[in-house]
Design a protein around this motif. Structure first.
Motif, short mmCIF file in Angstrom:
data_model
loop_
_atom_site.label_atom_id
_atom_site.label_comp_id
_atom_site.label_asym_id
_atom_site.label_seq_id
_atom_site.Cartn_x
_atom_site.Cartn_y
_atom_site.Cartn_z
N HIS A 1 20.22 42.82 34.04
CA HIS A 1 21.40 41.79 34.47
C HIS A 1 21.12 41.09 35.55
O HIS A 1 22.02 40.77 36.37
CB HIS A 1 23.15 41.52 33.56
CG HIS A 1 23.09 42.54 32.28
ND1 HIS A 1 22.97 42.25 31.43
CD2 HIS A 1 23.18 44.62 32.87
CE1 HIS A 1 22.83 43.76 30.53
NE2 HIS A 1 23.21 43.99 30.68
N ASN B 1 25.64 36.81 31.87
CA ASN B 1 25.03 36.32 30.73
C ASN B 1 23.92 36.36 29.93
O ASN B 1 22.62 36.12 29.75
CB ASN B 1 25.62 34.77 30.85
CG ASN B 1 26.66 35.19 30.73
OD1 ASN B 1 27.14 35.93 29.38
ND2 ASN B 1 27.66 34.15 31.42
N ILE C 1 39.19 46.05 34.35
CA ILE C 1 37.50 45.72 34.49
C ILE C 1 37.79 45.99 32.42
O ILE C 1 37.38 44.79 31.31
CB ILE C 1 36.52 45.78 34.51
CG1 ILE C 1 36.38 44.98 35.61
CG2 ILE C 1 35.70 46.07 33.89
CD1 ILE C 1 35.34 45.78 36.89
N CYS C 2 38.25 47.05 32.85
CA CYS C 2 38.51 47.91 31.27
C CYS C 2 40.16 47.83 30.98
O CYS C 2 39.92 48.56 29.78
CB CYS C 2 38.30 49.28 31.60
SG CYS C 2 39.27 50.42 32.39
N CYS D 1 33.22 50.71 36.11
CA CYS D 1 33.15 49.61 35.45
C CYS D 1 32.58 48.74 36.43
O CYS D 1 32.13 47.18 36.40
CB CYS D 1 34.37 49.19 35.32
SG CYS D 1 35.46 49.91 33.66
N ASP E 1 29.25 48.81 37.31
CA ASP E 1 27.87 47.27 35.98
C ASP E 1 28.33 45.64 36.61
O ASP E 1 27.66 44.62 36.27
CB ASP E 1 28.85 47.16 34.54
CG ASP E 1 28.24 47.55 33.51
OD1 ASP E 1 27.45 46.79 33.43
OD2 ASP E 1 28.22 48.05 32.71
N TRP E 2 28.99 45.42 36.32
CA TRP E 2 29.86 43.55 37.07
C TRP E 2 29.20 43.50 38.42
O TRP E 2 28.25 42.52 38.60
CB TRP E 2 31.25 43.72 37.47
CG TRP E 2 31.09 42.14 37.62
CD1 TRP E 2 31.83 41.99 39.38
CD2 TRP E 2 31.19 41.01 36.99
NE1 TRP E 2 31.90 40.16 39.52
CE2 TRP E 2 31.73 39.70 38.44
CE3 TRP E 2 30.92 41.28 35.57
CZ2 TRP E 2 31.51 38.51 37.29
CZ3 TRP E 2 30.69 39.20 35.44
CH2 TRP E 2 31.42 38.20 35.93
N ARG F 1 25.55 42.49 38.15
CA ARG F 1 25.02 40.79 37.74
C ARG F 1 25.73 39.77 38.55
O ARG F 1 25.14 39.20 38.38
CB ARG F 1 26.23 40.82 36.22
CG ARG F 1 26.16 41.65 35.15
CD ARG F 1 27.09 42.08 34.02
NE ARG F 1 27.17 43.29 33.12
CZ ARG F 1 26.73 43.22 32.22
NH1 ARG F 1 26.54 42.18 31.63
NH2 ARG F 1 26.45 44.58 31.72
N PRO G 1 35.90 40.48 41.02
CA PRO G 1 36.18 39.77 39.94
C PRO G 1 37.47 39.69 39.89
O PRO G 1 37.82 38.81 38.95
CB PRO G 1 36.22 41.43 38.52
CG PRO G 1 35.72 42.40 39.46
CD PRO G 1 35.35 42.62 40.99
#
Lengths: 151, 145
Positions: free
Chosen positions: B44, B48, B91-92, B115, B118-119, B122, B127
């Motif tokens: 990613h 998106n 996140i989760c 978590c 993974d972010w 991107r 976060p």
């Protein structure tokens, strides 16, 4: 259970346990894997939308919360607002480029209620007519220009 | 440039197990071999956006390789059950359990390692506070010198 479903399960529990004012999940319309939600919003007292009821549709992909949900207004009453198109699409940066996995259904709903509350004049976006004719069904495919954060 | 991205590898343990059952009784039940499937990793380059390795432009490959390198510089740890710290991974939305692997960002926010990694692949931002992680990394290096 997929991680997306696990997280949505937790969000649903929290929203039902402690619902914010003017935000109510329509639990009859939840799909079995929680990938689609319907949320009823009520315009805040003392604002242009006081007492009005709105319906928000959420769609979550399997990569939620890493990808933002698709959020549009539905039903008969689409709020007349400079950032809400008459087809229900919402121009709000947290729904696309400013999305963060720390955001949630609750925070999105509260942002939308607050976006409505700060409105000073009920009117459609200036490009409403052309946008609703030419846009994709999915507002996440629109390249939004976030030009005005006053309302 | 060289290809420094992970490529899918076979699961060695499952191969070993397969070779154990050579007593003949099971071979009768064997149908045609399952179709060869390779789990293709998805990258990613921005939120998106999902692409397989072959769909990445060279620019995106460099960006991802650099990102993987930077993420390795962020400290990790194991949740020790100390209740003064954050209790939940935003996140989760799962609670931190004793022994969970965590990663700490320079802004002092912490998440499950899986978590947040993974972010970060991107978007290289926290976060919770949206602070760009690379800017914060540089500041920590400067204050340490």
């Amino acid at each position: 259970m997929a991680s997306m479903e696990k997280r949505l399960q937790k969000e649903l529990q929290a929203l039902q346990r402690d619902p914010p004012v003017g935000v109510k999940v329509d639990t009859d319309k939840l799909t079995s894997n929680l990938s689609e939600w319907t949320v009823n919003l009520t315009g805040a007292p003392g604002t242009l939308y006081e007492g009005e009821n709105f319906v928000l549709h959420f769609k979550f992909g399997s990569r939620y919360p890493f990808d933002s949900p698709q959020v549009i207004f539905g039903g008969a009453n689409i709020p007349v607002h400079p950032h809400v198109y008459s087809n229900g699409h919402i121009c709000l940066s947290i729904l696309t480029e400013d999305w963060s996995p720390a955001l949630s259904v609750q925070s999105v709903c509260l942002s939308i209620v607050s976006m409505l509350s700060s409105c000073k004049e009920k009117k459609r976006p200036p490009d409403n007519a052309i946008y609703v004719k030419t846009c994709s069904k999915n507002p996440k495919k629109t390249r939004w220009w976030y030009h005005d954060d006053q309302v | 440039m060289g290809n420094c991205l992970n490529t899918p590898t076979a699961d060695d343990i499952s191969l070993l197990r397969g070779s154990d059952s050579q007593d003949g009784s099971e071979t009768a039940n064997l149908g045609p071999p399952p179709p060869y499937q390779e789990s293709v990793p998805i990258y990613h380059p921005s939120p998106n956006v999902s692409r397989t390795v072959t769909q990445l432009t060279e620019e995106e490959q460099i960006k991802i390789a650099k990102r993987l390198g930077l993420i390795q510089h962020l400290p990790t740890g194991v949740h020790d059950g100390c209740c003064k710290k954050t209790k939940e991974c935003v996140i989760c939305m799962g609670e931190f359990i004793l022994g969970d692997r965590l990663r700490y960002l320079p802004c002092m926010h912490s998440f499950h390692k899986d978590c947040i990694d993974d972010w970060l692949m991107r978007s290289f931002t926290c976060p919770s506070c949206m602070e760009p992680v690379d800017a914060a990394l540089l500041t920590t290096y400067e204050t340490n010198n």
